[in-house]
Write a protein that holds these residues in place. Sequence first.
Motif, PDB file in Angstrom:
ATOM      1  N   TRP A  15       0.829  -1.206   0.000  1.00 43.71           N
ATOM      2  CA  TRP A  15       0.000   0.000   0.000  1.00 43.71           C
ATOM      3  C   TRP A  15       0.865   1.258   0.000  1.00 43.71           C
ATOM      4  N   ILE A  20      -3.050   4.429  -2.051  1.00 43.15           N
ATOM      5  CA  ILE A  20      -3.998   4.841  -1.013  1.00 43.15           C
ATOM      6  C   ILE A  20      -4.830   6.027  -1.487  1.00 43.15           C
ATOM      7  N   SER A  23      -7.190   5.009  -4.325  1.00 43.58           N
ATOM      8  CA  SER A  23      -8.199   4.053  -3.854  1.00 43.58           C
ATOM      9  C   SER A  23      -9.316   4.750  -3.082  1.00 43.58           C
TER      10      SER A  23
END
Length: 207
Positions: A15, A20, A23
Amino acid sequence: MITFDIFKKKKGIYWTNTLIVYSIAIPCLLVEFIKYIILDFEQKKNIFDDILFYIALGSLGYGLVMGVSGFVRHQPLKGKLEGSLILEDDKITIDHEAYRLDEIKKIKILNYDYYSKFNFPTRGSFEASLSRGVDNKFEIILNSGEIVSCAFCQFNRYDIVDAKKQLINYHLKGKIEFLHLIEILGISGFNQIKLFKKEIKWFQEDR
């Protein structure tokens, strides 16, 4: 004997800041796009719309801060340093597995990365720009055709020059081509290459 730390990359999804941010931001904006453009909802915005908007805005703001501060931050390791790459005159050891030089057909080394090397960020990226120095590759091709490789760490640009004696020996044994050898050692220019050829000759005569 010269030793380098081996880098083992973490498997699966890592991640990153970029992942991040996108998303979070993309789903929020997509919901609003579908609601007002495709479904043509005309009712007044409600608190749910405000929440989505501020979440998307906050994630993009976070990405911007991370992108700007990334010019002075080191990239996450995305794995761990474990095991050793050991270069010796008569053998090479990769993560506790030793290979005699006469078992090896060819050696390839990519050693462009080093700690704190600046990497220009790609468009749309929010990642740090300073390298951890682990994006180097050492590969041996055995006589059987099997390929054994590992990533290794360099703190300085030419840490591998410490292994010049071993690398010259590998070249004289036919495991590394001359053009690849000078590329590994960062030798360029007519005079430097000429002097290095003399160094190889002296090394060969001393053996």
